[in-house]
Design a protein around this motif. Structure first.
Motif, short mmCIF file in Angstrom:
data_model
loop_
_atom_site.label_atom_id
_atom_site.label_comp_id
_atom_site.label_asym_id
_atom_site.label_seq_id
_atom_site.Cartn_x
_atom_site.Cartn_y
_atom_site.Cartn_z
N ASP A 16 0.81 -1.22 0.00
CA ASP A 16 0.00 0.00 0.00
C ASP A 16 0.84 1.27 0.00
O ASP A 16 0.33 2.35 -0.32
CB ASP A 16 -0.91 0.03 1.24
N ASP A 17 2.13 1.16 0.35
CA ASP A 17 2.92 2.34 0.66
C ASP A 17 4.01 2.70 -0.35
O ASP A 17 4.59 3.78 -0.25
CB ASP A 17 3.59 2.18 2.03
N ILE A 18 4.32 1.83 -1.29
CA ILE A 18 5.45 2.09 -2.18
C ILE A 18 4.97 2.10 -3.63
O ILE A 18 4.25 1.19 -4.07
CB ILE A 18 6.56 1.02 -2.00
N GLU A 19 5.39 3.14 -4.35
CA GLU A 19 5.07 3.25 -5.77
C GLU A 19 6.34 3.59 -6.54
O GLU A 19 7.08 4.51 -6.17
CB GLU A 19 4.03 4.34 -6.02
N ILE A 20 6.61 2.83 -7.59
CA ILE A 20 7.76 3.06 -8.45
C ILE A 20 7.24 3.47 -9.82
O ILE A 20 6.46 2.73 -10.44
CB ILE A 20 8.63 1.79 -8.56
N SER A 21 7.64 4.66 -10.28
CA SER A 21 7.16 5.21 -11.54
C SER A 21 8.30 5.32 -12.54
O SER A 21 9.42 5.67 -12.18
CB SER A 21 6.57 6.61 -11.33
N VAL A 22 8.00 5.05 -13.80
CA VAL A 22 8.96 5.27 -14.88
C VAL A 22 8.82 6.74 -15.29
O VAL A 22 7.78 7.16 -15.79
CB VAL A 22 8.71 4.33 -16.07
N ILE A 23 9.87 7.52 -15.07
CA ILE A 23 9.85 8.95 -15.37
C ILE A 23 10.23 9.20 -16.83
O ILE A 23 9.57 9.96 -17.52
CB ILE A 23 10.81 9.72 -14.43
N SER A 24 11.33 8.57 -17.27
CA SER A 24 11.74 8.73 -18.66
C SER A 24 12.63 7.57 -19.07
O SER A 24 13.21 6.89 -18.23
CB SER A 24 12.48 10.06 -18.86
N ILE A 25 12.72 7.39 -20.39
CA ILE A 25 13.59 6.37 -20.97
C ILE A 25 14.39 7.05 -22.06
O ILE A 25 13.81 7.70 -22.94
CB ILE A 25 12.77 5.20 -21.55
N SER A 26 15.72 6.91 -21.98
CA SER A 26 16.58 7.51 -22.99
C SER A 26 17.70 6.54 -23.30
O SER A 26 18.59 6.31 -22.47
CB SER A 26 17.15 8.83 -22.47
N GLY A 33 11.16 7.05 -10.46
CA GLY A 33 10.83 7.78 -9.24
C GLY A 33 10.25 6.81 -8.24
O GLY A 33 9.52 5.88 -8.61
N ILE A 34 10.58 7.00 -6.98
CA ILE A 34 10.10 6.10 -5.93
C ILE A 34 9.41 6.91 -4.85
O ILE A 34 10.01 7.82 -4.26
CB ILE A 34 11.27 5.30 -5.31
N ASN A 35 8.16 6.60 -4.59
CA ASN A 35 7.42 7.18 -3.47
C ASN A 35 7.31 6.10 -2.40
O ASN A 35 6.75 5.03 -2.66
CB ASN A 35 6.02 7.63 -3.89
N ALA A 36 7.86 6.39 -1.22
CA ALA A 36 7.83 5.42 -0.12
C ALA A 36 7.83 6.19 1.19
O ALA A 36 8.26 7.36 1.23
CB ALA A 36 9.04 4.50 -0.19
N PRO A 37 7.38 5.56 2.27
CA PRO A 37 7.43 6.22 3.57
C PRO A 37 8.87 6.60 3.94
O PRO A 37 9.83 5.92 3.52
CB PRO A 37 6.90 5.15 4.54
N LYS A 38 9.02 7.66 4.70
CA LYS A 38 10.35 8.16 5.07
C LYS A 38 11.15 7.15 5.89
O LYS A 38 12.36 7.21 5.91
CB LYS A 38 10.23 9.47 5.83
N ASN A 39 10.49 6.22 6.57
CA ASN A 39 11.20 5.24 7.39
C ASN A 39 11.81 4.10 6.57
O ASN A 39 12.50 3.24 7.11
CB ASN A 39 10.28 4.67 8.47
N ILE A 40 11.59 4.10 5.26
CA ILE A 40 12.17 3.06 4.39
C ILE A 40 13.39 3.64 3.69
O ILE A 40 13.30 4.65 2.99
CB ILE A 40 11.14 2.57 3.36
N ASP A 41 14.56 3.01 3.91
CA ASP A 41 15.79 3.44 3.24
C ASP A 41 15.77 2.97 1.79
O ASP A 41 15.40 1.83 1.50
CB ASP A 41 17.02 2.84 3.93
N ILE A 42 16.18 3.87 0.90
CA ILE A 42 16.26 3.54 -0.52
C ILE A 42 17.66 3.89 -0.99
O ILE A 42 18.12 5.02 -0.83
CB ILE A 42 15.21 4.33 -1.33
#
Length: 72
Positions: A16-26, A33-42
């Motif tokens: 429910d908490d993590i979303e990974i988006s493809v921003i661009s391809i070159s 881009g990664i949206n995740a709670p601040k308590n998760i290290d990336i």
């Protein structure tokens, strides 16, 4: 390993908490881009492995010092 195909602007949800988006391809580079709670290290994998190696070295030194202190 799950392998998914995504286009620019599409995303993948992990739980429910993590979303990974493809921003661009070159060429052979994909910007994500990664949206995740601040308590998760990336980290990039090579950075993560470096951190693990440093942590292991620090733990080994601590155990060695503890052994030396015991023997005194």
């Amino acid at each position: 390993m799950l392998v998914l195909t995504r286009k620019t602007g599409e995303a993948i949800k992990i739980g429910d908490d993590i979303e990974i988006s493809v921003i661009s391809i070159s060429g052979d580079q994909v910007k994500i881009g990664i949206n995740a709670p601040k308590n998760i290290d990336i980290h990039r994998k090579e950075i993560y492995l470096s951190i693990q190696e440093e942590n292991n070295k620090a733990a080994d030194v601590s155990l060695s010092l503890l052994s030396q202190l015991r023997n005194r």
